[in-house]
Design a protein around this motif. Structure first.
Motif, PDB file in Angstrom:
ATOM      1  N   MET A  43      47.133 -20.973  34.349  1.00 48.88           N
ATOM      2  CA  MET A  43      45.442 -20.095  33.947  1.00 48.88           C
ATOM      3  C   MET A  43      44.713 -19.411  35.082  1.00 48.88           C
ATOM      4  N   SER A  44      44.891 -18.630  35.410  1.00 49.56           N
ATOM      5  CA  SER A  44      44.168 -17.942  36.534  1.00 49.56           C
ATOM      6  C   SER A  44      43.529 -18.443  37.659  1.00 49.56           C
ATOM      7  N   ASP A  45      43.589 -18.796  38.446  1.00 50.68           N
ATOM      8  CA  ASP A  45      42.351 -19.270  39.934  1.00 50.68           C
ATOM      9  C   ASP A  45      41.655 -18.016  39.974  1.00 50.68           C
ATOM     10  N   GLU A  46      41.606 -16.697  39.873  1.00 48.11           N
ATOM     11  CA  GLU A  46      40.977 -15.584  40.395  1.00 48.11           C
ATOM     12  C   GLU A  46      39.633 -16.237  39.684  1.00 48.11           C
ATOM     13  N   ILE A  47      38.333 -15.922  40.392  1.00 45.11           N
ATOM     14  CA  ILE A  47      37.642 -15.845  40.050  1.00 45.11           C
ATOM     15  C   ILE A  47      36.669 -14.204  39.939  1.00 45.11           C
ATOM     16  N   VAL A  48      36.097 -14.065  38.976  1.00 45.59           N
ATOM     17  CA  VAL A  48      36.103 -12.506  38.718  1.00 45.59           C
ATOM     18  C   VAL A  48      34.628 -12.863  38.828  1.00 45.59           C
ATOM     19  N   PHE A  49      33.794 -12.252  39.366  1.00 41.42           N
ATOM     20  CA  PHE A  49      32.595 -12.241  40.433  1.00 41.42           C
ATOM     21  C   PHE A  49      31.643 -10.911  39.984  1.00 41.42           C
ATOM     22  N   TYR A  50      30.641 -10.698  39.565  1.00 38.26           N
ATOM     23  CA  TYR A  50      29.702  -9.486  39.210  1.00 38.26           C
ATOM     24  C   TYR A  50      28.516  -9.401  40.243  1.00 38.26           C
ATOM     25  N   HIS A  51      29.115  -8.143  41.089  1.00 43.66           N
ATOM     26  CA  HIS A  51      28.903  -8.250  42.092  1.00 43.66           C
ATOM     27  C   HIS A  51      27.867  -7.069  42.322  1.00 43.66           C
ATOM     28  N   ASN A  52      26.119  -7.296  42.515  1.00 39.86           N
ATOM     29  CA  ASN A  52      25.626  -5.997  43.087  1.00 39.86           C
ATOM     30  C   ASN A  52      24.865  -6.313  44.688  1.00 39.86           C
ATOM     31  N   PRO A  53      25.814  -5.546  46.007  1.00 36.48           N
ATOM     32  CA  PRO A  53      25.475  -6.708  47.305  1.00 36.48           C
ATOM     33  C   PRO A  53      23.913  -6.497  47.428  1.00 36.48           C
ATOM     34  N   ARG A  54      23.353  -5.390  46.792  1.00 38.33           N
ATOM     35  CA  ARG A  54      21.696  -5.353  46.509  1.00 38.33           C
ATOM     36  C   ARG A  54      20.700  -6.450  45.448  1.00 38.33           C
ATOM     37  N   SER A  55      21.857  -7.550  45.533  1.00 37.33           N
ATOM     38  CA  SER A  55      20.791  -8.836  45.099  1.00 37.33           C
ATOM     39  C   SER A  55      21.200 -10.119  45.540  1.00 37.33           C
ATOM     40  N   ARG A  56      21.269 -11.462  45.326  1.00 36.52           N
ATOM     41  CA  ARG A  56      21.814 -12.500  45.470  1.00 36.52           C
ATOM     42  C   ARG A  56      23.465 -12.832  45.305  1.00 36.52           C
ATOM     43  N   SER A  57      23.685 -11.580  45.057  1.00 31.08           N
ATOM     44  CA  SER A  57      24.835 -11.944  44.933  1.00 31.08           C
ATOM     45  C   SER A  57      25.978 -11.916  45.734  1.00 31.08           C
ATOM     46  N   GLN A  58      25.071 -11.138  47.152  1.00 31.10           N
ATOM     47  CA  GLN A  58      25.326 -10.935  48.318  1.00 31.10           C
ATOM     48  C   GLN A  58      25.964 -12.059  48.907  1.00 31.10           C
ATOM     49  N   MET A  59      25.038 -13.497  48.787  1.00 26.57           N
ATOM     50  CA  MET A  59      25.236 -14.416  49.248  1.00 26.57           C
ATOM     51  C   MET A  59      26.980 -15.409  48.771  1.00 26.57           C
ATOM     52  N   VAL A  60      26.968 -15.025  47.853  1.00 23.83           N
ATOM     53  CA  VAL A  60      27.785 -15.479  46.582  1.00 23.83           C
ATOM     54  C   VAL A  60      29.687 -14.849  47.216  1.00 23.83           C
ATOM     55  N   HIS A  61      29.167 -13.630  47.536  1.00 21.01           N
ATOM     56  CA  HIS A  61      30.415 -13.117  47.947  1.00 21.01           C
ATOM     57  C   HIS A  61      30.643 -13.575  49.357  1.00 21.01           C
ATOM     58  N   TRP A  62      29.786 -13.708  50.467  1.00 16.56           N
ATOM     59  CA  TRP A  62      29.941 -13.997  51.611  1.00 16.56           C
ATOM     60  C   TRP A  62      30.733 -15.644  51.254  1.00 16.56           C
ATOM     61  N   MET A  63      30.114 -17.103  50.663  1.00 17.79           N
ATOM     62  CA  MET A  63      31.161 -18.754  50.133  1.00 17.79           C
ATOM     63  C   MET A  63      32.343 -17.781  49.633  1.00 17.79           C
ATOM     64  N   LEU A  64      32.262 -16.603  48.887  1.00 16.92           N
ATOM     65  CA  LEU A  64      33.665 -17.107  48.521  1.00 16.92           C
ATOM     66  C   LEU A  64      34.880 -16.735  49.318  1.00 16.92           C
ATOM     67  N   GLU A  65      34.100 -15.600  50.467  1.00 11.89           N
ATOM     68  CA  GLU A  65      35.317 -15.230  51.888  1.00 11.89           C
ATOM     69  C   GLU A  65      34.940 -15.868  52.663  1.00 11.89           C
ATOM     70  N   GLU A  66      34.092 -17.539  52.683  1.00  7.64           N
ATOM     71  CA  GLU A  66      34.363 -18.508  53.541  1.00  7.64           C
ATOM     72  C   GLU A  66      34.981 -19.915  52.523  1.00  7.64           C
ATOM     73  N   ALA A  67      35.097 -19.231  52.041  1.00 13.44           N
ATOM     74  CA  ALA A  67      36.365 -20.588  50.928  1.00 13.44           C
ATOM     75  C   ALA A  67      37.396 -20.212  50.595  1.00 13.44           C
ATOM     76  N   GLY A  68      37.424 -18.649  51.055  1.00 18.37           N
ATOM     77  CA  GLY A  68      38.848 -18.646  50.757  1.00 18.37           C
ATOM     78  C   GLY A  68      40.383 -18.071  49.742  1.00 18.37           C
ATOM     79  N   ALA A  69      39.037 -18.059  48.455  1.00 15.47           N
ATOM     80  CA  ALA A  69      39.277 -17.831  46.807  1.00 15.47           C
ATOM     81  C   ALA A  69      39.290 -17.360  46.221  1.00 15.47           C
TER      82      ALA A  69
END
Length: 201
Positions: free
Chosen positions: A1-27
């Motif tokens: 099973m792929s470890d890739e996270i499918v990330f539903y995103h719009n930068p003008r939303s709270r998902s910007q926080m998750v975008h940063w977290m994904l980069e911090e985690a190296g996910a």
């Protein structure tokens, strides 16, 4: 099973926080852009994932996770090599949980109260966050010990709480901007490479 996270995103939303977290985690992740203007967050296919029709939303190993704090905590636990969450046996785990849930249960509603000019309730004890001023004072006291919420250790709690503080300062929430403890904290957050990689969206 792929470890890739499918990330539903719009930068003008709270998902910007998750975008940063994904980069911090190296996910590993793949962005699925969601256009609010086209109503893509209200399509049947998206509502099947998140009936609230809101971002952020992720899918990982066929598991759907919603709610910003939950996603951030989930990523920290799924990618432990990044060291963004104390282990369950670590004495710092309690403080880590404290600040994650403080972000969701106190900072966000208190901030919205102030930004929307909602009147304070007569009995502050009736609401979990008390008041905006109490929330700001609590944050100031915690960050004065610095440099991070867990002392010298940066964690996922800083991604979440730090994002909320940054948002509040952008919109001129009182008691934050111009106060050294918050200005310095924001400068430390903004200097992180992962934050810089995602600041544009």
């Amino acid at each position: 099973m792929s470890d890739e996270i499918v990330f539903y995103h719009n930068p003008r939303s709270r998902s910007q926080m998750v975008h940063w977290m994904l980069e911090e985690a190296g996910a590993p992740y793949r962005i699925m852009p969601i256009d609010f203007e086209k109503g893509e967050h209200k399509t049947p296919s998206f509502l099947a994932l998140n009936p609230m029709g809101k971002l952020p939303t992720i899918v990982h190993r066929d598991v759907v996770v919603t709610e910003t704090a939950a996603i951030i905590a989930y990523i920290a636990d799924m990618f432990p090599a990044a060291g963004l969450a104390p282990s369950p046996s670590d004495a710092l785990r309690g403080a880590y949980y404290r600040w994650l849930f403080f972000g969701a249960g106190c900072i966000e509603p208190a901030l919205l109260d102030r930004m929307m000019n909602r009147p304070e309730v007569e009995r502050k004890s009736a609401v979990g966050w008390g008041s905006y001023d109490e929330v700001v004072a609590t944050l100031e006291k915690a960050l004065a010990k610095g440099p991070w919420l867990l002392g010298d250790r940066f964690s996922a709690a800083n991604v979440y709480v730090g994002s909320e503080i940054r948002f509040a300062m952008m919109f001129g929430a009182p008691g934050l901007k111009g106060k050294k403890v918050f200005d310095d904290y924001l400068a430390r957050l903004s200097a992180r490479p992962a934050a810089q990689r995602t600041s544009g969206g």
